[in-house]
Design an enzyme around this catalytic site. Structure first.
Site, PDB file in Angstrom:
ATOM      1  N   LYS A 111      34.921  56.249  44.902  1.00  0.00           N
ATOM      2  CA  LYS A 111      34.097  57.467  44.853  1.00  0.00           C
ATOM      3  C   LYS A 111      35.007  58.620  45.290  1.00  0.00           C
ATOM      4  O   LYS A 111      35.228  58.834  46.479  1.00  0.00           O
ATOM      5  CB  LYS A 111      32.927  57.322  45.834  1.00  0.00           C
ATOM      6  CG  LYS A 111      31.668  58.056  45.462  1.00  0.00           C
ATOM      7  CD  LYS A 111      31.783  59.548  45.295  1.00  0.00           C
ATOM      8  CE  LYS A 111      31.812  60.347  46.573  1.00  0.00           C
ATOM      9  NZ  LYS A 111      32.084  61.779  46.345  1.00  0.00           N
ATOM     10  N   GLU A 116      40.638  57.756  57.924  1.00  0.00           N
ATOM     11  CA  GLU A 116      41.676  58.784  58.099  1.00  0.00           C
ATOM     12  C   GLU A 116      40.961  60.122  58.083  1.00  0.00           C
ATOM     13  O   GLU A 116      40.373  60.487  57.067  1.00  0.00           O
ATOM     14  CB  GLU A 116      42.690  58.753  56.944  1.00  0.00           C
ATOM     15  CG  GLU A 116      43.549  57.519  56.887  1.00  0.00           C
ATOM     16  CD  GLU A 116      44.548  57.435  58.013  1.00  0.00           C
ATOM     17  OE1 GLU A 116      44.786  58.453  58.710  1.00  0.00           O
ATOM     18  OE2 GLU A 116      45.084  56.342  58.226  1.00  0.00           O
ATOM     19  N   GLU A 166      39.428  71.850  63.799  1.00  0.00           N
ATOM     20  CA  GLU A 166      40.145  71.840  62.522  1.00  0.00           C
ATOM     21  C   GLU A 166      39.524  72.913  61.615  1.00  0.00           C
ATOM     22  O   GLU A 166      38.334  72.841  61.278  1.00  0.00           O
ATOM     23  CB  GLU A 166      40.036  70.480  61.824  1.00  0.00           C
ATOM     24  CG  GLU A 166      40.884  70.438  60.566  1.00  0.00           C
ATOM     25  CD  GLU A 166      40.699  69.185  59.713  1.00  0.00           C
ATOM     26  OE1 GLU A 166      39.554  68.815  59.427  1.00  0.00           O
ATOM     27  OE2 GLU A 166      41.722  68.588  59.319  1.00  0.00           O
TER      28      GLU A 166
HETATM   29  P1  NAD Z   1      34.652  65.304  53.275  1.00  0.00           P
HETATM   30  O1  NAD Z   1      34.505  64.525  54.516  1.00  0.00           O
HETATM   31  O2  NAD Z   1      33.702  66.406  53.028  1.00  0.00           O
HETATM   32  O3  NAD Z   1      34.566  64.333  51.998  1.00  0.00           O
HETATM   33  C1  NAD Z   1      35.404  63.211  51.862  1.00  0.00           C
HETATM   34  C2  NAD Z   1      34.760  62.230  50.878  1.00  0.00           C
HETATM   35  O4  NAD Z   1      33.577  61.699  51.477  1.00  0.00           O
HETATM   36  C3  NAD Z   1      34.316  62.863  49.560  1.00  0.00           C
HETATM   37  O5  NAD Z   1      34.518  61.961  48.504  1.00  0.00           O
HETATM   38  C4  NAD Z   1      32.825  63.068  49.779  1.00  0.00           C
HETATM   39  O6  NAD Z   1      32.085  63.134  48.582  1.00  0.00           O
HETATM   40  C5  NAD Z   1      32.488  61.811  50.572  1.00  0.00           C
HETATM   41  N1  NAD Z   1      31.243  61.875  51.362  1.00  0.00           N
HETATM   42  C6  NAD Z   1      30.595  62.962  51.827  1.00  0.00           C
HETATM   43  N2  NAD Z   1      29.480  62.582  52.509  1.00  0.00           N
HETATM   44  C7  NAD Z   1      29.441  61.231  52.475  1.00  0.00           C
HETATM   45  C8  NAD Z   1      28.561  60.244  53.008  1.00  0.00           C
HETATM   46  N3  NAD Z   1      27.478  60.608  53.721  1.00  0.00           N
HETATM   47  N4  NAD Z   1      28.827  58.950  52.789  1.00  0.00           N
HETATM   48  C9  NAD Z   1      29.922  58.569  52.095  1.00  0.00           C
HETATM   49  N5  NAD Z   1      30.799  59.458  51.559  1.00  0.00           N
HETATM   50  C10 NAD Z   1      30.562  60.774  51.745  1.00  0.00           C
HETATM   51  O7  NAD Z   1      36.175  65.840  53.261  1.00  0.00           O
HETATM   52  P2  NAD Z   1      36.866  66.801  52.220  1.00  0.00           P
HETATM   53  O8  NAD Z   1      36.356  68.189  52.417  1.00  0.00           O
HETATM   54  O9  NAD Z   1      36.812  66.219  50.857  1.00  0.00           O
HETATM   55  O10 NAD Z   1      38.401  66.729  52.699  1.00  0.00           O
HETATM   56  C11 NAD Z   1      38.911  67.490  53.764  1.00  0.00           C
HETATM   57  C12 NAD Z   1      39.027  66.650  55.022  1.00  0.00           C
HETATM   58  O11 NAD Z   1      39.810  65.492  54.753  1.00  0.00           O
HETATM   59  C13 NAD Z   1      39.743  67.374  56.144  1.00  0.00           C
HETATM   60  O12 NAD Z   1      39.055  67.155  57.341  1.00  0.00           O
HETATM   61  C14 NAD Z   1      41.122  66.716  56.179  1.00  0.00           C
HETATM   62  O13 NAD Z   1      41.761  66.760  57.434  1.00  0.00           O
HETATM   63  C15 NAD Z   1      40.778  65.311  55.786  1.00  0.00           C
HETATM   64  N6  NAD Z   1      41.943  64.605  55.278  1.00  0.00           N
HETATM   65  C16 NAD Z   1      42.517  63.676  56.092  1.00  0.00           C
HETATM   66  C17 NAD Z   1      43.649  62.994  55.668  1.00  0.00           C
HETATM   67  C18 NAD Z   1      44.288  61.962  56.560  1.00  0.00           C
HETATM   68  O14 NAD Z   1      45.039  61.159  56.045  1.00  0.00           O
HETATM   69  N7  NAD Z   1      44.036  61.943  57.849  1.00  0.00           N
HETATM   70  C19 NAD Z   1      44.178  63.244  54.390  1.00  0.00           C
HETATM   71  C20 NAD Z   1      43.553  64.190  53.586  1.00  0.00           C
HETATM   72  C21 NAD Z   1      42.429  64.868  54.041  1.00  0.00           C
END
Ligand code: NAD
Length: 524
Positions: free
Chosen positions: A172, A247, A382
Site C-alpha cells: 500500500k 521507520e 519534526e
Molecule cells: P504518513 O505516516 O502520513 O503515511 C505513510 C503511509 O501510511 C502512507 O502510505 C499512508 O497512506 C499510510 N497510512 C496512513 N494512515 C494509515 C493507517 N491508519 N493505517 C495504515 N496505513 C496508514 O507519512 P508520509 O507523510 O507519507 O511520509 C512522511 C513521513 O515519513 C515523515 O514523518 C518522515 O520522517 C517519514 N519517513 C521516514 C523514513 C525512515 O526511514 N525513518 C523514510 C521516509 C519517510
C-alpha cells in the site's frame, strides 16, 4: 473518467470502484486518475499473496534472485522515465529523482546477491553424533506501507529483501505517489515475478492501509512514515498478533565544532537541509554550532541559501522543488509562527514562494531561525520541510547532549578536524546513523538503516540487518546417534538439595531421568 492507474492483484491490473487523483505539487495539474482498492480487492490481494507463498518459498533463492537482477536491469533502462514520474508526483528535482531510482537498483543488486548467500549458522552440539544449525525461513505475507518522499527507494528497501527471502507482498503506497508505485510494479511483472507474489492496493491510509494491517493473513507489517501513523499501525499489529517493523520521523542535527572546515560544513548543511525541500527523513533540521564559529557559519550559510533556485523539479536550474501539498505549506506557516512566538529570530525565508509559474504549486522558501534553544518546539518537533534551526553550544559535550535530547534518533553528523573529538562523538551520539564530516543524508544500501528512540522500534532496513527483519530464524538439530540423547539435562550427581518452588517441582516431575541420571536442571 475511469482510472488510468490500477491496483495489481494476482497478476492482473484491476479497477472496479471509486477513484482518487494524483496531483503534481509543482503545477496543481492532474498526473493520473487512480483506482481506490475496495475491501474485496484487498481481500483478493491478500488471498493471492497467501496462494503464491508456498511455491515462492520453495523456489530456490538463487532463482528468486535472478528475477531481482532482471528488475535492476529494467530499472536502469527506465531510470529517466521513472525519475520523471517521481518529479511529477512528488516534486523532487530530476537529479534527486534519478538517485531515488538508483537506490532501488543498488538494493535490487545487493539483495539479489543474497540469493547465493543468505548465510545461516552451524554450531557445535553438546552431545555426540548430533549436528546443529540455524537457517532463515520466510515469514509469509508481508504488508508493505510506504510514504511519498522516496516513492521508489523506500519500497525497494522492503520489497526486495522480502522477496529474496521467500515472502510474498501486499503493498500500500502513499496515495500521493500511486503512479510511481504502479511503474515499479511493472518492472517486477516484466522481470517474470510469478502472479500473486507482489500485489498493489491503492487508496487512503486510514481505510485500505488500516484494513491491510488488520488483515488476519498478514504476518509482518513493515511501515515507513510519520510517528503518528506508525504508532497506530504498531498498536493494531500488536492487537492482531503480527510482527511489525517501523521507520518513522527524525529531527536530525549537524554539529559544527570550532575546528571544523566551515565551507565544507556549509556544503553539507545546504544539501542536507534543503535537498528534497527538507522532506527527507534524514534531512538536517538542527544546526548545533560552537558559539565561537556561529557568526561566520551563519554568514556563509545565508549567502549559499540566496543562491538556491526554487522551481519545478523538471527544470534543470532548479535546486529546491515544491513541497508535497497545501497541508504541508500550512504546517510550515504554523511552525514559523510558533518559532517567532517562542522568541527565535527568523534570518531568512519563513514564507511561501509564488513567483511566476510557482504560483500554481506548493513552494516554500528555505527558512533559517537562530537564537533557538533546545527546548523550543521548532527544535524538537519534526517539521518535515525546508526549515532549519541554529542552536548554540559551548563544547562538544553540550552539543552531543543537545543532539541526543530529542524524541527522535535517526541521524546525526559532526564536522570537526580533530580525530579524538570525532571518535568521542561517534561513541556518544545516540542515533542509528552517524556521519563525520558529511551531512545527514546519503545512506548506502549495504549498511543498516534505521533510528533509535521515537524513530523506530529496533528493526533495521538495508544491509545484512534487513535479512533479520524479513525472515524468521529456524533452528534445526539432527541427531544421528540412533539412540535417545537428552540435551540440557545436568548429569552431575549432586548431594545438595536444590531449592524447589512450585514451578520447579512441576517441571522436574514431568520428566523421567534416564538410568543413573539426575534431572536437576531442565530448561526446555
Ligand atoms: P504518513 O505516516 O502520513 O503515511 C505513510 C503511509 O501510511 C502512507 O502510505 C499512508 O497512506 C499510510 N497510512 C496512513 N494512515 C494509515 C493507517 N491508519 N493505517 C495504515 N496505513 C496508514 O507519512 P508520509 O507523510 O507519507 O511520509 C512522511 C513521513 O515519513 C515523515 O514523518 C518522515 O520522517 C517519514 N519517513 C521516514 C523514513 C525512515 O526511514 N525513518 C523514510 C521516509 C519517510
Amino acid at each position: 473518467m475511469s482510472a488510468e492507474t490500477k491496483n495489481f492483484i494476482a497478476g492482473k491490473w484491476v479497477a472496479t470502484g471509486s477513484t482518487f487523483d494524483s496531483v503534481n505539487p509543482a503545477t496543481g495539474e492532474l498526473v493520473s486518475r487512480c483506482a481506490e482498492a475496495s475491501q474485496q480487492e484487498l481481500d483478493a490481494a491478500v488471498a493471492a499473496a497467501c496462494d503464491a507463498f508456498p511455491a515462492w518459498r520453495k523456489t530456490p533463492p538463487p532463482r528468486r534472485a535472478e528475477i531481482l537482477f532482471r528488475v535492476a536491469e529494467l530499472l536502469k533502462a527506465r531510470k529517466d522515465d521513472l525519475a520523471r514520474w517521481i518529479t511529477l508526483e512528488m516534486g523532487k528535482v530530476t537529479m534527486e529523482a534519478r538517485g531515488d531510482v538508483q537506490e532501488a537498483i543498488d538494493m535490487a543488486r545487493y539483495m539479489a546477491g543474497e540469493g547465493r548467500r543468505m548465510f545461516g549458522h552451524t554450531a557445535p552440539s553438546e552431545l555426540p553424533d548430533k549436528f546443529c544449525m540455524s537457517l532463515r525461513d520466510p515469514i509469509g505475507v508481508v504488508a508493505v506501507i510506504t510514504p511519498w518522499n522516496f516513492p521508489i527507494a523506500v519500497p525497494s528497501w522492503k520489497i526486495l529483501p522480502a522477496f529474496v527471502l521467500g515472502n510474498t507482498v501486499v503493498w500500500k503506497p502513499s496515495s500521493d505517489t500511486p503512479v510511481c508505485a504502479a511503474k515499479f510494479v511493472e518492472a517486477f511483472v516484466e522481470a517474470g515475478l510469478p502472479p500473486g507474489v507482489l500485489n498493489l492496493v491503492l487508496g487512503k491510509g486510514a481505510e485500505i492501509g488500516d484494513a491491510l494491517v488488520r488483515h488476519r493473513d498478514v504476518r509482518l507489517v513493515t511501515f515507513t512514515g510519520s510517528n503518528e501513523v506508525g504508532h497506530r499501525v504498531s498498536v493494531t499489529a500488536a492487537e492482531t498478533g503480527k510482527r511489525c517493523a517501523l521507520e518513522m520521523g527524525g529531527k536530525n542535527a549537524i554539529i559544527v565544532l570550532d575546528d571544523a572546515d566551515l565551507a565544507l560544513a556549509v556544503d553539507g548543511i545546504v544539501w542536507s537541509a534543503f535537498g528534497t525541500s527538507g522532506q527527507r527523513c534524514t534531512a538536517a533540521s538542527r544546526i548545533i554550532v560552537h558559539n565561537t564559529v556561529r557568526g561566520p557559519l551563519t554568514e556563509l550559510l545565508l549567502e549559499r541559501i540566496k543562491q538556491l533556485k526554487i522551481g519545478n523539479g523538471l527544470d534543470p536550474p532548479t535546486t529546491v522543488g515544491p513541497v508535497i501539498n497545501h497541508a504541508a505549506l500550512e504546517k510550515f506557516d504554523r511552525y514559523v509562527h510558533i518559532g517567532l512566538n517562542e522568541g527565535a529570530r527568523l534570518l531568512i525565508g519563513g514564507e511561501r514562494f509564488s513567483k511566476g509559474d510557482c504560483r500554481r504549486g506548493c513552494f516554500y522558501r528555505p527558512t533559517v531561525f537562530d537564537n533557538v534553544t533546545p527546548a523550543m518546539r521548532i527544535a524538537r518537533d519534526e517539521i518535515f520541510g525546508p526549515v532549519v534551526c541554529i542552536i548554540e553550544a559551548g563544547s562538544l559535550e553540550e552539543a552531543v547532549a543537545i543532539n541526543n535530547d530529542v524524541p527522535y534518533g535517526l541521524v546525526s553528523s559532526i564536522y570537526t578536524q580533530n580525530i579524538n573529538r570525532a571518535f568521542a562523538a561517534m561513541r556518544e551520539l545516540t542515533t542509528g546513523i552517524v556521519y563525520v564530516n558529511a551531512g545527514t543524508i546519503g545512506s548506502e544500501v549495504q549498511l543498516p538503516f534505521g533510528g533509535t528512540r521515537g524513530t523506530g522500534n529496533g528493526a533495521r532496513e538495508a544491509g545484512q540487518a534487513a535479512l533479520d527483519t524479513f525472515s524468521e530464524w529456524k533452528t534445526v538439530y539432527v541427531d544421528y546417534s540412533g539412540r535417545l540423547q537428552r540435551a540440557q539435562i545436568d548429569t552431575e550427581t549432586t548431594t545438595q538439595k536444590e531449592p524447589q518452588n512450585e514451578n520447579s517441582r512441576t517441571q522436574i516431575s514431568s520428566v523421567r531421568p534416564g538410568p543413573g541420571k539426575t534431572a536437576a536442571r531442565i530448561r526446555g
